[in-house]
Design a protein around this motif. Structure first.
Motif, PDB file in Angstrom:
ATOM      1  N   ILE A 112     -10.701  20.003 -12.122  1.00  0.00           N
ATOM      2  CA  ILE A 112     -11.536  18.799 -12.158  1.00  0.00           C
ATOM      3  C   ILE A 112     -11.426  18.159 -13.541  1.00  0.00           C
ATOM      4  N   LEU A 113     -11.115  16.895 -13.561  1.00  0.00           N
ATOM      5  CA  LEU A 113     -10.993  16.154 -14.816  1.00  0.00           C
ATOM      6  C   LEU A 113     -12.365  15.692 -15.289  1.00  0.00           C
ATOM      7  N   GLY A 136     -15.371  18.168 -24.622  1.00  0.00           N
ATOM      8  CA  GLY A 136     -14.616  18.652 -23.472  1.00  0.00           C
ATOM      9  C   GLY A 136     -14.081  17.579 -22.559  1.00  0.00           C
ATOM     10  N   ALA A 137     -14.260  16.306 -22.915  1.00  0.00           N
ATOM     11  CA  ALA A 137     -13.744  15.228 -22.082  1.00  0.00           C
ATOM     12  C   ALA A 137     -12.219  15.215 -22.106  1.00  0.00           C
ATOM     13  N   ASP A 138     -11.620  15.068 -20.944  1.00  0.00           N
ATOM     14  CA  ASP A 138     -10.170  14.854 -20.851  1.00  0.00           C
ATOM     15  C   ASP A 138      -9.838  13.386 -21.059  1.00  0.00           C
ATOM     16  N   ILE A 139     -10.738  12.515 -20.620  1.00  0.00           N
ATOM     17  CA  ILE A 139     -10.522  11.075 -20.636  1.00  0.00           C
ATOM     18  C   ILE A 139     -11.680  10.406 -21.365  1.00  0.00           C
ATOM     19  N   SER A 140     -11.355   9.476 -22.245  1.00  0.00           N
ATOM     20  CA  SER A 140     -12.384   8.670 -22.888  1.00  0.00           C
ATOM     21  C   SER A 140     -12.075   7.199 -22.633  1.00  0.00           C
ATOM     22  N   GLU A 141     -13.116   6.419 -22.409  1.00  0.00           N
ATOM     23  CA  GLU A 141     -12.953   4.996 -22.125  1.00  0.00           C
ATOM     24  C   GLU A 141     -12.846   4.181 -23.408  1.00  0.00           C
ATOM     25  N   THR A 142     -12.112   3.104 -23.338  1.00  0.00           N
ATOM     26  CA  THR A 142     -12.124   2.153 -24.440  1.00  0.00           C
ATOM     27  C   THR A 142     -13.487   1.464 -24.494  1.00  0.00           C
ATOM     28  N   PRO A 186      -2.875  21.057 -27.899  1.00  0.00           N
ATOM     29  CA  PRO A 186      -1.797  20.614 -26.996  1.00  0.00           C
ATOM     30  C   PRO A 186      -1.913  21.158 -25.579  1.00  0.00           C
ATOM     31  N   GLU A 187      -2.641  22.254 -25.422  1.00  0.00           N
ATOM     32  CA  GLU A 187      -2.825  22.805 -24.071  1.00  0.00           C
ATOM     33  C   GLU A 187      -3.812  21.966 -23.251  1.00  0.00           C
ATOM     34  N   LYS A 188      -4.518  21.049 -23.905  1.00  0.00           N
ATOM     35  CA  LYS A 188      -5.486  20.177 -23.239  1.00  0.00           C
ATOM     36  C   LYS A 188      -5.261  18.740 -23.696  1.00  0.00           C
ATOM     37  N   PRO A 189      -4.273  18.070 -23.128  1.00  0.00           N
ATOM     38  CA  PRO A 189      -3.991  16.690 -23.544  1.00  0.00           C
ATOM     39  C   PRO A 189      -5.154  15.761 -23.224  1.00  0.00           C
ATOM     40  N   ARG A 190      -5.369  14.765 -24.088  1.00  0.00           N
ATOM     41  CA  ARG A 190      -6.445  13.794 -23.892  1.00  0.00           C
ATOM     42  C   ARG A 190      -5.853  12.452 -23.462  1.00  0.00           C
ATOM     43  N   PHE A 191      -6.626  11.733 -22.667  1.00  0.00           N
ATOM     44  CA  PHE A 191      -6.144  10.486 -22.082  1.00  0.00           C
ATOM     45  C   PHE A 191      -7.131   9.354 -22.363  1.00  0.00           C
ATOM     46  N   VAL A 192      -6.617   8.122 -22.236  1.00  0.00           N
ATOM     47  CA  VAL A 192      -7.426   6.934 -22.512  1.00  0.00           C
ATOM     48  C   VAL A 192      -7.488   6.054 -21.266  1.00  0.00           C
TER      49      VAL A 192
END
Length: 354
Positions: A18-19, A77-83, A126-132
């Motif tokens: 789960i992301l 712990g967020a994988d994705i953060s919003e602009t 690096p084992e937990k890439p972050r996204f935008v």
């Protein structure tokens, strides 16, 4: 890592676990106790309109705060953060007398700040890439509803104007380096369709194609969006865009949102995402639901197999996101159903009387 590689990683990870999305931005910015001068900075020192409360402009005047907030959510712990671009369109920013170049810069710099923060955390872990995710908000004007109670046909904006506003925003977010688009807090599906058309047209012109996440808003206990659609009708209206994810956010806390997410989980043949408020606001407009309360409810959603992505909206903080990330850790994501081929209507289709 190239954007192509990041998108491939995002799709792969979504199949594995789960992301987690970040939480509220407005509440966190309010905690900073900013004054008019913070919103103005040097660039808008002599601007002829008040700017306090225009959180999006902080991408230009206080980028340090925006970068810090991305970092807080990634650390939680967020994988994705919003602009920080929820209201960054020429239509919404007209309330502050800002022009097209200002709006373009907010989106580009907002994406750039988030990209830098994500890359920093990916390098660190690096084992937990972050996204935008490029935040594309609903606008302060609606295409489906009258702007005059005495004139049902009155509109304060045209489809072309909404479309053009989204074209500018989407192009700048893409150029700034986002990994996906988040068309969020949708109260009017026609506004959303304008954003989807803007994305499709820009891609047809050669702009790099990115995943699309669509998040609607059920405004009250009626189970409908502000423009009158049920969850199923909303999904049928946007399914043609083949989104990476469909979901709901805002307006409701987790307890009231659950049945609508469960319905989406049954009918959507893509990822299902949810980021509810921290309960409902009290008489003072404050959200009292604790991280433990929110995460307990969202853990049940995860264990029931109705979500692929979780996060927080109004009232949620890095502490809420940390609790949600811990609650969802190790829980298998929802399996995407295969639905039989059938005609499914949204209630917006034209028809003829025999």
């Amino acid at each position: 890592m190239s954007r192509k590689d990041r998108i491939a990683a995002l799709r792969r990870i979504a199949k594995e676990r789960i992301l987690i999305l970040d939480g509220a931005w407005g509440a966190m910015i309010q905690r900073r106790g900013l004054e008019e001068e913070d919103f103005r900075g040097d660039r808008f020192a002599t601007h002829n309109s008040p700017l306090k409360g225009n959180n999006d402009i902080l991408c230009l005047t206080r980028p340090d705060i925006i970068r810090d907030l991305h970092g807080e959510y990634y650390a939680a712990g967020a994988d994705i953060s919003e602009t920080n671009t929820f209201s960054a369109t020429v239509i919404a920013q007209d309330d502050y007398a800002l022009g097209p170049q200002d709006v373009r810069d907010i989106n580009f710099e907002g994406a750039k700040i988030a990209r830098e923060a994500a890359d920093e955390w990916t390098k660190k872990e690096p084992e937990k890439p972050r996204f935008v995710a490029g935040s594309i908000g609903p606008l302060n004007k609606m295409l489906s509803m009258s702007s005059d109670v005495n004139d049902p046909g009155a509109r304060s904006v045209t489809f072309d104007e909404v479309y053009d506003a989204y074209v500018m925003q989407i192009r700048a977010l893409n150029e700034g380096g986002v990994d996906l688009y988040l068309i969020e807090t949708i109260t009017d599906t026609l506004n959303c369709k304008a954003a989807l058309k803007a994305i499709g047209d820009l891609e047809a012109e050669g702009m790099e194609k990115l995943p699309i996440w669509i998040s609607g808003t059920i405004t009250d206990r009626s189970g409908r969006t502000l423009s009158g659609q049920t969850v199923e009708a909303f999904w049928n209206s946007v399914r043609h865009a083949k989104p990476f994810a469909i979901g709901l956010n805002c307006a409701l806390g987790a307890s009231l949102m659950r049945p609508h997410i469960a319905e989406l989980a049954k009918i959507a043949d893509t990822l299902v995402a949810a980021y509810p408020n921290a309960g409902l606001p009290n008489a003072f407009g404050e959200y009292e639901e604790t991280p433990e309360q929110t995460s307990a409810m969202l853990k049940e959603w995860a264990e029931s197999g109705i979500v692929n992505m979780l996060g927080g909206c109004c009232g949620t903080t890095p502490d809420h996101i940390k609790a949600v990330a811990n609650a969802a850790d190790g829980v298998k994501p929802r399996e995407i159903p295969e639905r039989p081929r059938a005609m499914r209507l949204a209630g917006l289709e034209p028809f003829e009387l025999a």
